[in-house]
Design a protein around this motif. Structure first.
Motif, PDB file in Angstrom:
ATOM      1  N   ILE A  46       0.796  -1.227  -0.132  1.00 43.95           N
ATOM      2  CA  ILE A  46      -0.105  -0.064   0.204  1.00 43.95           C
ATOM      3  C   ILE A  46       0.797   1.325  -0.021  1.00 43.95           C
ATOM      4  O   ILE A  46       0.599   2.082  -0.767  1.00 43.95           O
ATOM      5  CB  ILE A  46      -1.026   0.034   1.335  1.00 43.95           C
ATOM      6  CG1 ILE A  46      -1.866  -1.161   1.245  1.00 43.95           C
ATOM      7  CG2 ILE A  46      -1.700   1.304   1.557  1.00 43.95           C
ATOM      8  CD1 ILE A  46      -2.906  -1.566   2.260  1.00 43.95           C
ATOM      9  N   GLU A  47       2.051   1.165   0.533  1.00 46.26           N
ATOM     10  CA  GLU A  47       3.082   2.293   0.655  1.00 46.26           C
ATOM     11  C   GLU A  47       3.526   2.437  -0.776  1.00 46.26           C
ATOM     12  O   GLU A  47       3.540   3.683  -1.052  1.00 46.26           O
ATOM     13  CB  GLU A  47       4.075   2.079   1.773  1.00 46.26           C
ATOM     14  CG  GLU A  47       5.018   3.343   1.939  1.00 46.26           C
ATOM     15  CD  GLU A  47       6.176   3.571   1.056  1.00 46.26           C
ATOM     16  OE1 GLU A  47       6.678   4.672   0.906  1.00 46.26           O
ATOM     17  OE2 GLU A  47       6.455   2.403   0.126  1.00 46.26           O
ATOM     18  N   GLN A  48       3.643   1.362  -1.573  1.00 48.76           N
ATOM     19  CA  GLN A  48       4.199   1.599  -2.924  1.00 48.76           C
ATOM     20  C   GLN A  48       3.121   2.106  -3.832  1.00 48.76           C
ATOM     21  O   GLN A  48       3.663   2.909  -4.701  1.00 48.76           O
ATOM     22  CB  GLN A  48       4.574   0.140  -3.145  1.00 48.76           C
ATOM     23  CG  GLN A  48       6.136   0.056  -2.599  1.00 48.76           C
ATOM     24  CD  GLN A  48       7.127   0.837  -3.081  1.00 48.76           C
ATOM     25  OE1 GLN A  48       7.453   1.164  -4.184  1.00 48.76           O
ATOM     26  NE2 GLN A  48       7.792   1.514  -1.927  1.00 48.76           N
ATOM     27  N   ILE A  49       2.131   1.655  -3.642  1.00 45.74           N
ATOM     28  CA  ILE A  49       0.661   2.397  -4.543  1.00 45.74           C
ATOM     29  C   ILE A  49       0.652   3.868  -4.127  1.00 45.74           C
ATOM     30  O   ILE A  49       0.792   4.823  -5.033  1.00 45.74           O
ATOM     31  CB  ILE A  49      -0.646   1.558  -4.015  1.00 45.74           C
ATOM     32  CG1 ILE A  49      -0.601   0.344  -4.434  1.00 45.74           C
ATOM     33  CG2 ILE A  49      -1.843   2.439  -4.489  1.00 45.74           C
ATOM     34  CD1 ILE A  49      -0.881  -0.141  -5.675  1.00 45.74           C
ATOM     35  N   TYR A  50       0.890   4.245  -2.841  1.00 47.93           N
ATOM     36  CA  TYR A  50       0.920   5.706  -2.456  1.00 47.93           C
ATOM     37  C   TYR A  50       2.163   6.472  -3.202  1.00 47.93           C
ATOM     38  O   TYR A  50       1.863   7.375  -3.665  1.00 47.93           O
ATOM     39  CB  TYR A  50       0.999   5.686  -0.773  1.00 47.93           C
ATOM     40  CG  TYR A  50       1.293   7.172  -0.574  1.00 47.93           C
ATOM     41  CD1 TYR A  50       0.396   8.295  -0.632  1.00 47.93           C
ATOM     42  CD2 TYR A  50       2.597   7.486   0.041  1.00 47.93           C
ATOM     43  CE1 TYR A  50       0.825   9.697  -0.353  1.00 47.93           C
ATOM     44  CE2 TYR A  50       2.997   8.961   0.152  1.00 47.93           C
ATOM     45  CZ  TYR A  50       2.326   9.879   0.117  1.00 47.93           C
ATOM     46  OH  TYR A  50       2.403  11.337   0.276  1.00 47.93           O
ATOM     47  N   ARG A  51       3.305   5.828  -3.078  1.00 43.09           N
ATOM     48  CA  ARG A  51       4.546   6.305  -3.689  1.00 43.09           C
ATOM     49  C   ARG A  51       4.364   6.549  -5.216  1.00 43.09           C
ATOM     50  O   ARG A  51       4.698   7.413  -5.919  1.00 43.09           O
ATOM     51  CB  ARG A  51       5.834   5.276  -3.092  1.00 43.09           C
ATOM     52  CG  ARG A  51       7.012   5.927  -3.630  1.00 43.09           C
ATOM     53  CD  ARG A  51       8.165   4.993  -3.271  1.00 43.09           C
ATOM     54  NE  ARG A  51       8.385   4.936  -1.806  1.00 43.09           N
ATOM     55  CZ  ARG A  51       8.973   5.738  -1.182  1.00 43.09           C
ATOM     56  NH1 ARG A  51       9.896   6.729  -1.530  1.00 43.09           N
ATOM     57  NH2 ARG A  51       8.882   5.582   0.226  1.00 43.09           N
ATOM     58  N   ALA A  52       3.691   5.492  -5.695  1.00 45.66           N
ATOM     59  CA  ALA A  52       3.478   5.590  -7.204  1.00 45.66           C
ATOM     60  C   ALA A  52       2.661   6.776  -7.603  1.00 45.66           C
ATOM     61  O   ALA A  52       2.854   7.507  -8.559  1.00 45.66           O
ATOM     62  CB  ALA A  52       2.758   4.203  -7.685  1.00 45.66           C
ATOM     63  N   SER A  53       1.640   7.139  -6.674  1.00 46.10           N
ATOM     64  CA  SER A  53       0.563   8.183  -6.980  1.00 46.10           C
ATOM     65  C   SER A  53       1.485   9.532  -6.679  1.00 46.10           C
ATOM     66  O   SER A  53       1.249  10.328  -7.550  1.00 46.10           O
ATOM     67  CB  SER A  53      -0.498   8.146  -5.824  1.00 46.10           C
ATOM     68  OG  SER A  53      -0.180   8.435  -4.711  1.00 46.10           O
ATOM     69  N   THR A  54       2.422   9.420  -5.770  1.00 47.80           N
ATOM     70  CA  THR A  54       3.189  10.677  -5.686  1.00 47.80           C
ATOM     71  C   THR A  54       3.917  10.939  -6.973  1.00 47.80           C
ATOM     72  O   THR A  54       4.235  12.208  -7.281  1.00 47.80           O
ATOM     73  CB  THR A  54       4.052  10.865  -4.397  1.00 47.80           C
ATOM     74  OG1 THR A  54       4.941   9.808  -4.421  1.00 47.80           O
ATOM     75  CG2 THR A  54       2.979  10.754  -3.157  1.00 47.80           C
ATOM     76  N   ILE A  55       4.438   9.905  -7.650  1.00 50.72           N
ATOM     77  CA  ILE A  55       5.532  10.000  -8.543  1.00 50.72           C
ATOM     78  C   ILE A  55       4.662  10.280  -9.762  1.00 50.72           C
ATOM     79  O   ILE A  55       5.105  11.230 -10.617  1.00 50.72           O
ATOM     80  CB  ILE A  55       6.186   8.669  -8.919  1.00 50.72           C
ATOM     81  CG1 ILE A  55       7.246   8.251  -7.712  1.00 50.72           C
ATOM     82  CG2 ILE A  55       6.844   8.673 -10.128  1.00 50.72           C
ATOM     83  CD1 ILE A  55       7.808   7.031  -7.782  1.00 50.72           C
ATOM     84  N   LEU A  56       3.597   9.926  -9.803  1.00 49.81           N
ATOM     85  CA  LEU A  56       2.605  10.007 -11.188  1.00 49.81           C
ATOM     86  C   LEU A  56       2.045  11.637 -11.201  1.00 49.81           C
ATOM     87  O   LEU A  56       1.975  12.109 -12.244  1.00 49.81           O
ATOM     88  CB  LEU A  56       1.689   9.234 -11.294  1.00 49.81           C
ATOM     89  CG  LEU A  56       2.224   7.724 -11.565  1.00 49.81           C
ATOM     90  CD1 LEU A  56       1.041   6.893 -11.738  1.00 49.81           C
ATOM     91  CD2 LEU A  56       2.669   7.749 -13.145  1.00 49.81           C
ATOM     92  N   SER A  57       1.938  12.147  -9.865  1.00 54.36           N
ATOM     93  CA  SER A  57       1.649  13.320  -9.724  1.00 54.36           C
ATOM     94  C   SER A  57       2.658  14.543  -9.843  1.00 54.36           C
ATOM     95  O   SER A  57       2.222  15.545  -9.794  1.00 54.36           O
ATOM     96  CB  SER A  57       0.733  13.661  -8.318  1.00 54.36           C
ATOM     97  OG  SER A  57       1.568  13.340  -7.255  1.00 54.36           O
ATOM     98  N   GLY A  58       3.710  14.003 -10.163  1.00 53.59           N
ATOM     99  CA  GLY A  58       4.962  14.976 -10.425  1.00 53.59           C
ATOM    100  C   GLY A  58       5.354  15.431  -9.144  1.00 53.59           C
ATOM    101  O   GLY A  58       6.326  16.514  -9.100  1.00 53.59           O
ATOM    102  N   LYS A  59       5.191  15.064  -7.745  1.00 51.72           N
ATOM    103  CA  LYS A  59       5.577  15.583  -6.666  1.00 51.72           C
ATOM    104  C   LYS A  59       7.084  15.239  -6.322  1.00 51.72           C
ATOM    105  O   LYS A  59       7.480  14.067  -6.960  1.00 51.72           O
ATOM    106  CB  LYS A  59       4.801  15.022  -5.225  1.00 51.72           C
ATOM    107  CG  LYS A  59       3.451  15.369  -5.237  1.00 51.72           C
ATOM    108  CD  LYS A  59       2.727  15.056  -4.065  1.00 51.72           C
ATOM    109  CE  LYS A  59       1.267  15.672  -4.265  1.00 51.72           C
ATOM    110  NZ  LYS A  59       0.286  14.882  -3.224  1.00 51.72           N
ATOM    111  N   PRO A  60       7.922  15.953  -5.718  1.00 48.44           N
ATOM    112  CA  PRO A  60       9.487  15.721  -5.525  1.00 48.44           C
ATOM    113  C   PRO A  60       9.437  14.129  -5.057  1.00 48.44           C
ATOM    114  O   PRO A  60       8.636  13.776  -4.233  1.00 48.44           O
ATOM    115  CB  PRO A  60       9.978  16.388  -4.581  1.00 48.44           C
ATOM    116  CG  PRO A  60       8.771  17.649  -4.780  1.00 48.44           C
ATOM    117  CD  PRO A  60       7.530  17.157  -4.983  1.00 48.44           C
TER     118      PRO A  60
END
Length: 157
Positions: free
Chosen positions: A139-153
């Motif tokens: 679930i943390e990796q799903i969250y991390r993927a979402s932050t990467i895809l949204s362009g966050k640092p």
């Protein structure tokens, strides 16, 4: 796209439950994420590993729709970096995947029926973790993927 993580057995560790809830609440709403925990097979101690996997398969298949894209979290699966995994999520979104389902099996893994039904296998590590911790890490990796895809640092970029 809906993302489901379907797991055999319940999470009983209070601290892991808190962290799972923490990351689940941080996921973007458009992921429509759900965590489904299936009760363990009754009388599992009286079954052989093969019989147990078949009984678990019946329970898993009850939660799957024919149109689901099914990915197994399996020690023999392909390993991804977090960036590669986010690209994979992006790919599934771009091909209009309706429901993306990830499965965490029981202690003996999956039956052949489940392997046949799956489109892919992913391994989170060569190391062994408890099935409860895998839920949190995934679930943390799903969250991390979402932050990467949204362009966050990301990380040390």
């Amino acid at each position: 796209m809906r993302i489901s993580l379907i797991c055999m057995g319940k999470t009983d560790d209070v601290e892991i439950k808190k962290l799972i809830t923490y990351y689940t609440h941080r996921l973007p709403k458009h992921f429509n994420f759900e965590l489904v925990e299936i009760s363990d097979v009754k009388n599992a101690k009286n079954l052989s590993p093969s019989q147990l996997k078949k009984e678990e398969a019946k329970l898993f298949l009850h939660h799957l729709e024919t149109t689901d894209t099914l990915v197994l979290l399996d020690e023999k699966g392909k390993q991804f970096s977090s960036r590669e995994f986010s690209s994979k999520i992006d790919h599934w979104m771009n091909i209009s995947t309706k429901r993306l389902v990830f499965l965490v099996g029981g202690a003996y893994g999956f039956s052949e029926d489940i392997y046949q039904r799956a489109q892919e296998k992913i391994s989170l590590s060569k190391m062994t973790f408890t099935h409860q911790m895998i839920r949190l890490f995934f679930i943390e990796q799903i969250y991390r993927a979402s932050t990467i895809l949204s362009g966050k640092p990301y990380h040390n970029d």
